[in-house]
Design a protein around this motif. Structure first.
Motif, mmCIF file in Angstrom:
data_model
loop_
_atom_site.group_PDB
_atom_site.id
_atom_site.type_symbol
_atom_site.label_atom_id
_atom_site.label_comp_id
_atom_site.label_asym_id
_atom_site.label_seq_id
_atom_site.Cartn_x
_atom_site.Cartn_y
_atom_site.Cartn_z
ATOM 1 N N GLU A 15 0.852 -1.182 0.000
ATOM 2 C CA GLU A 15 0.000 0.000 0.000
ATOM 3 C C GLU A 15 0.887 1.229 0.000
ATOM 4 N N HIS A 16 1.252 1.675 -1.215
ATOM 5 C CA HIS A 16 2.232 2.749 -1.350
ATOM 6 C C HIS A 16 1.750 4.040 -0.702
ATOM 7 N N GLY A 17 0.484 4.390 -0.917
ATOM 8 C CA GLY A 17 -0.032 5.653 -0.380
ATOM 9 C C GLY A 17 0.033 5.699 1.126
ATOM 10 N N HIS A 18 -0.319 4.580 1.785
ATOM 11 C CA HIS A 18 -0.298 4.572 3.240
ATOM 12 C C HIS A 18 1.122 4.559 3.768
ATOM 13 N N ASN A 19 2.031 3.862 3.077
ATOM 14 C CA ASN A 19 3.416 3.867 3.518
ATOM 15 C C ASN A 19 3.999 5.265 3.463
ATOM 16 N N HIS A 20 3.622 6.022 2.439
ATOM 17 C CA HIS A 20 4.096 7.395 2.325
ATOM 18 C C HIS A 20 3.631 8.217 3.522
ATOM 19 N N GLY A 21 2.368 7.984 3.948
ATOM 20 C CA GLY A 21 1.850 8.701 5.118
ATOM 21 C C GLY A 21 2.592 8.315 6.378
ATOM 22 N N GLU A 22 2.936 7.006 6.484
ATOM 23 C CA GLU A 22 3.660 6.544 7.659
ATOM 24 C C GLU A 22 5.042 7.162 7.713
ATOM 25 N N LEU A 23 5.717 7.239 6.542
ATOM 26 C CA LEU A 23 7.029 7.862 6.498
ATOM 27 C C LEU A 23 6.945 9.329 6.883
ATOM 28 N N GLY A 24 5.870 9.985 6.423
ATOM 29 C CA GLY A 24 5.676 11.388 6.777
ATOM 30 C C GLY A 24 5.470 11.556 8.264
ATOM 31 N N HIS A 25 4.724 10.606 8.861
ATOM 32 C CA HIS A 25 4.484 10.661 10.305
ATOM 33 C C HIS A 25 5.799 10.503 11.067
ATOM 34 N N ASN A 26 6.621 9.512 10.642
ATOM 35 C CA ASN A 26 7.896 9.297 11.320
ATOM 36 C C ASN A 26 8.816 10.492 11.162
ATOM 37 N N HIS A 27 8.808 11.088 9.950
ATOM 38 C CA HIS A 27 9.637 12.278 9.728
ATOM 39 C C HIS A 27 9.208 13.404 10.667
ATOM 40 N N GLY A 28 7.878 13.579 10.804
ATOM 41 C CA GLY A 28 7.374 14.620 11.698
ATOM 42 C C GLY A 28 7.740 14.343 13.139
ATOM 43 N N ALA A 29 7.662 13.061 13.553
ATOM 44 C CA ALA A 29 8.008 12.699 14.927
ATOM 45 C C ALA A 29 9.487 12.964 15.204
ATOM 46 N N HIS A 30 10.355 12.626 14.245
ATOM 47 C CA HIS A 30 11.788 12.876 14.425
ATOM 48 C C HIS A 30 12.076 14.377 14.463
ATOM 49 N N ALA A 31 11.355 15.149 13.639
ATOM 50 C CA ALA A 31 11.545 16.605 13.645
ATOM 51 C C ALA A 31 11.116 17.188 14.980
ATOM 52 N N ASN A 32 9.999 16.701 15.528
ATOM 53 C CA ASN A 32 9.547 17.175 16.836
ATOM 54 C C ASN A 32 10.574 16.848 17.915
ATOM 55 N N ARG A 33 11.171 15.668 17.819
ATOM 56 C CA ARG A 33 12.178 15.271 18.807
ATOM 57 C C ARG A 33 13.389 16.206 18.754
ATOM 58 N N LYS A 34 13.788 16.586 17.553
ATOM 59 C CA LYS A 34 14.925 17.497 17.405
ATOM 60 C C LYS A 34 14.595 18.865 17.987
ATOM 61 N N ARG A 35 13.375 19.355 17.721
ATOM 62 C CA ARG A 35 12.954 20.647 18.272
ATOM 63 C C ARG A 35 12.976 20.621 19.802
ATOM 64 N N LEU A 36 12.449 19.534 20.355
ATOM 65 C CA LEU A 36 12.397 19.414 21.808
ATOM 66 C C LEU A 36 13.797 19.348 22.410
#
Length: 322
Positions: A15-36
């Motif tokens: 499911e390519h579309g959903h995997n893309h969303g999951e990658l986006g979620h992980n990218h956002g989570a890692h970005a939040n961790r860096k900000r914190l």
């Protein structure tokens, strides 16, 4: 018969579309961790400076702001740990992953902030009767140092403040710190111009008043999620009425809506349908209609909805009555 939204996309690599969303979620989570992490480092530096300053000049406002910084350091540490847990995938034991860790961290931050705010008010009021001598120049210097550091942290956290409740709580903590630093600066200027050291206690009261309402709002939102309250903005009676208006649907019961974590509302319901739906092949169409209705019709999109189709009288075999 049950239906539910697609499973964790990481389980289905096709499911390519959903995997893309999951990658986006992980990218956002890692970005939040860096900000914190950046905000935590900045806050810890300001904490050390203000503790030294408070011990040197004996300022309540600076001491209170240092105490606030201490709780913020602990709160940001919790937020950072929660952001780290949020990047972990679901397991057979934790089927939602660790998404709710952000809510737990926000609850802890808000509870500590509330305690600090109450302490500030009590201590400030007690100092009005006998305000100590406070040198204004060092107080002003430490206030400016705190404000500059807080502005840096605010800028770092600003773009991620709406990502989830954890990030919102972290941003509000830093914002409260900045407002506290402003109060310290105003107190220093007032002492310098008027000689009235009671301005230091007034600044302490202002900081306390700023802390309490914000901490209560975060605490309320977090507790509502932990208590599995209906998502904000969703009328559960409207959901029931709309589902029952679908063709072949007789009634809806055991209807539940809650929030697992920020951005993850869920819905479940038992839907009683006409008997012939189980024999004429109409049941799958009803499931599609229910799923589309939940995902598209309401102000809060319910993409993860589970429906159990039942014939009339089936509720008599159910053990629990909700």
């Amino acid at each position: 018969m049950n239906t539910t939204a697609p499973k964790n996309p990481s389980r289905n690599p096709n499911e390519h579309g959903h995997n893309h969303g999951e990658l986006g979620h992980n990218h956002g989570a890692h970005a939040n961790r860096k900000r914190l992490l950046i905000a935590l480092g900045t806050t810890a530096i300001i904490l050390v400076a203000e503790v030294i300053g408070a011990a040197w000049i004996g300022s309540l406002a600076l001491l209170v702001d240092a105490g606030h910084m201490l709780t913020d350091t602990a709160g940001l540490s919790m937020a950072l740990f929660a952001a780290h847990l949020a990047t972990k995938e679901a397991t057979s034991r934790h089927t939602w992953g660790y998404a709710r860790s952000e809510v737990i961290a926000a609850t802890g931050q808000a509870a500590v902030l509330l305690g600090v705010g109450i302490y500030v008010l009590i201590e400030a009021i007690s100092r009005f009767a006998n305000p100590p001598e406070i040198p204004s120049t060092p107080l002003l210097i430490f206030g400016i140092i705190g404000l500059v550091g807080n502005i840096i942290s605010m800028l770092v956290l600003f773009t991620g403040k709406d990502a989830n409740l954890n990030m919102r709580a972290a941003f509000l903590e830093v914002l409260n710190d900045a407002l506290g630093s402003v109060a310290v600066i105003i107190a220093a200027v007032s002492i310098s111009l008027t000689g009235w050291t009671g301005a230091d206690a007034v600044a302490g009261v202002i900081i306390g008043i700023l802390i309490i309402p914000r901490s209560l709002r975060i605490l309320k939102a977090a507790i509502n999620i932990l208590m599995e309250a209906v998502p904000e903005g969703l009328d559960i009676n409207e959901v029931r009425t709309h589902l029952e208006e679908l063709d072949h649907v007789i009634s809806v019961h055991d209807l539940h809506a809650s929030v697992v974590a920020t951005g993850l509302p869920v819905l479940s319901a038992h839907v009683v349908v006409k008997p012939e739906c189980f024999y004429d092949g109409h049941a799958p169409e009803i499931l599609n209609q229910l799923q589309e209705c939940a995902a598209e019709h309401f102000p809060v999109p319910l993409h993860h909805a589970t429906f159990q189709l039942e014939p009339e009288g089936h509720d008599e075999h159910e053990i629990l009555d909700h």
